[in-house]
Scaffold this motif. Structure first.
Motif, mmCIF file in Angstrom:
data_model
loop_
_atom_site.group_PDB
_atom_site.id
_atom_site.type_symbol
_atom_site.label_atom_id
_atom_site.label_comp_id
_atom_site.label_asym_id
_atom_site.label_seq_id
_atom_site.Cartn_x
_atom_site.Cartn_y
_atom_site.Cartn_z
ATOM 1 N N ARG A 80 47.060 21.456 3.779
ATOM 2 C CA ARG A 80 46.244 21.509 4.996
ATOM 3 C C ARG A 80 46.722 22.570 5.970
ATOM 4 N N GLU A 105 35.195 16.765 6.036
ATOM 5 C CA GLU A 105 36.289 16.650 7.012
ATOM 6 C C GLU A 105 36.648 15.192 7.256
ATOM 7 N N GLU A 121 38.424 13.914 4.127
ATOM 8 C CA GLU A 121 39.799 14.396 4.036
ATOM 9 C C GLU A 121 40.720 13.657 5.003
ATOM 10 N N GLY A 122 40.247 13.447 6.232
ATOM 11 C CA GLY A 122 41.060 12.680 7.184
ATOM 12 C C GLY A 122 41.291 11.249 6.735
ATOM 13 N N ALA A 156 44.925 9.571 5.810
ATOM 14 C CA ALA A 156 45.426 8.362 6.473
ATOM 15 C C ALA A 156 45.798 7.284 5.453
#
Length: 459
Positions: free
Chosen positions: A257, A430, A433-434, A438
């Protein structure tokens, strides 16, 4: 000996002219020739003025032959230069033959990179075989050959030196692994730490000897030092090796990232026009058409910056692939308790998904493919360990289900492959991916055994 002033009709038109003197069999002749004139044009003019039947060959006063297919200005001939018109057969000197032969050999950096990657893979396989063979003589010979290979590859001279020096740390790490490997999972973290330290030291020594900057060696130093610190933490703190493997998986996920932002680090003063306050890289130009001010950074510097950042990003993605390919099987094999096994599998799955989603942001083809290979390697190791735990019936059903899921995923990838560039797909990616990042962080607590240790303490 007579002096004659003449003009030569150029073979390719040019407005600028140069004045030269040609010494030949009939004397000295002064000629005014265009910059685009070739030695054939000058020799023909000399032959016409001197009444010669053949066109003489032009040479410098030191005997260097002027090529007939190039203009005089391209070979450094200026006004006032004295040339020699020679007749007869000219034999090239040995130095000229060697120079022309060297220039005729094409540069193939892509082939050299492939060969060095294959050599590094062969070194890793040989170290693994020698370490597990149980033969001390074979291990000693293998370590010696790998160390000699690392020393030879570390010398930054000769053709394809950049590709060769990039593989030197891999040979050193393989030699350290073959020398210090001991059976058992309790010492694997220490062995990996020693190999990473050997790679970092070799890269540092090679970089010190290199004449210029080498981004690949810098990545070797940083990644080797980080892996050494993470893997040495478990033996020193008497923790399980799963902690090191889980931390390496998380660091690889984060590196995918944040690697571009760390590689493309341009100082503000390099992008700032002190007079016009142009603060973007796209407004930086080498020359200004107006009279006011000047720009700070030239165009060659911007090109060099882009090339260095490209090599750094590509090397970082290759390091991420190497770390995930090594840490994921070690993490899955070291998790023997059911609770830890669930955490290890979840961490491997979500870390691979996060790396695959991060790869969509890369416009460099090689870096994007390396990241995709890293994410897929995590999933392939996960599938391999899952298949190994299944019975024959479940194995058959698992293969059928995986094949169907693969076909569905392939169809979805083809349908949405161009959709990542749209705003709608970019936002969904997005968010995905977050979310996977997590979940990978949450799985690290379980995979490392921290959750189980706290549970046992409070129960």
């Amino acid at each position: 000996m007579s002096d004659v002033v003449s003009e030569v009709t150029p073979s390719s038109g040019s407005a600028a002219t140069i004045a030269i003197s040609v010494h030949g069999p009939v004397g000295v002749m002064d000629l005014v020739v265009p910059i685009g004139a070739t030695p054939v044009d000058v020799g023909r003019a000399y032959a016409d003025q001197a009444g010669m039947s053949g066109i003489p060959l032009l040479q410098t006063p030191l005997g260097e032959h002027l090529r007939a297919d190039r203009a005089l200005a391209e070979m450094g001939v200026e006004s006032g230069t004295v040339l020699i018109a020679a007749t007869g057969v000219r034999r090239a000197r040995a130095s000229d033959d060697d120079t022309h032969a060297t220039q005729a050999v094409p540069e193939t950096p892509e082939v050299a990179a492939v060969v060095t990657v294959l050599a590094a893979g062969a070194a890793a396989l040989s170290a693994w075989y020698a370490a597990r063979a149980g033969n001390d003589v074979l291990r000693t010979v293998t370590v010696g050959v790998l160390m000699a290979s690392a020393l030879a590859a570390a010398l930054p001279w000769g053709r394809h030196a950049r590709q060769r020096t990039s593989a030197a740390p891999a040979f050193a790490a393989a030699a350290a692994f073959a020398a210090f490997f001991e059976p058992g999972d309790h010492l694997m973290a220490a062995v990996v730490a020693v190999g990473a330290l050997a790679a970092a030291l070799t890269a540092a020594i090679t970089r010190a000897m290199a004449p210029g900057r080498d981004q690949v060696l810098t990545v070797w130093i940083v990644v080797g030092s980080v892996v050494f610190g993470v893997c040495a933490m478990s033996p020193l703190m008497e923790w399980n090796a799963r902690v090191s493997w889980a931390v390496l998986m998380v660091l690889a996920m984060l590196g995918a990232r944040f690697a571009p932002s760390l590689a493309v680090d341009v100082p503000d003063e390099a992008l700032l026009d002190l007079d016009r306050l142009a603060v973007t890289a796209w407004s930086a130009r080498d020359k200004s058409t107006g009279r006011r001010g000047r720009l700070v950074i030239p165009e060659p510097a911007m090109r060099r910056l882009v090339a260095d950042a490209t090599r750094t990003v590509t090397a970082s993605c290759a390091a991420i692939l190497l770390v995930t390919a090594v840490a994921s099987p070690l993490l899955l094999s070291s998790a023997t308790i059911d609770l830890d096994r669930i955490g290890a599998r979840c961490l491997t799955f979500f870390a691979g998904a996060a790396i695959l989603l991060a790869a969509r942001q890369y416009r460099h083809v090689a870096a994007r493919r390396l990241l995709r290979a890293a994410g897929l390697s995590c999933w392939l190791w996960l599938i391999a360990f899952e298949v190994g735990d299944l019975s024959t019936t479940w194995l058959t059903w698992a293969l059928v289900v995986l094949t169907l899921l693969g076909l569905i995923s392939l169809a979805a990838a083809v349908a949405t492959g161009r959709g990542w560039r749209s705003v709608w797909w970019s936002r969904r990616a997005e968010v995905a991916e977050g979310l996977t990042g997590a979940l990978a962080f949450a799985s690290t607590v379980v995979a490392s055994g921290l959750f189980r240790a706290l549970w046992e303490m409070t129960s």
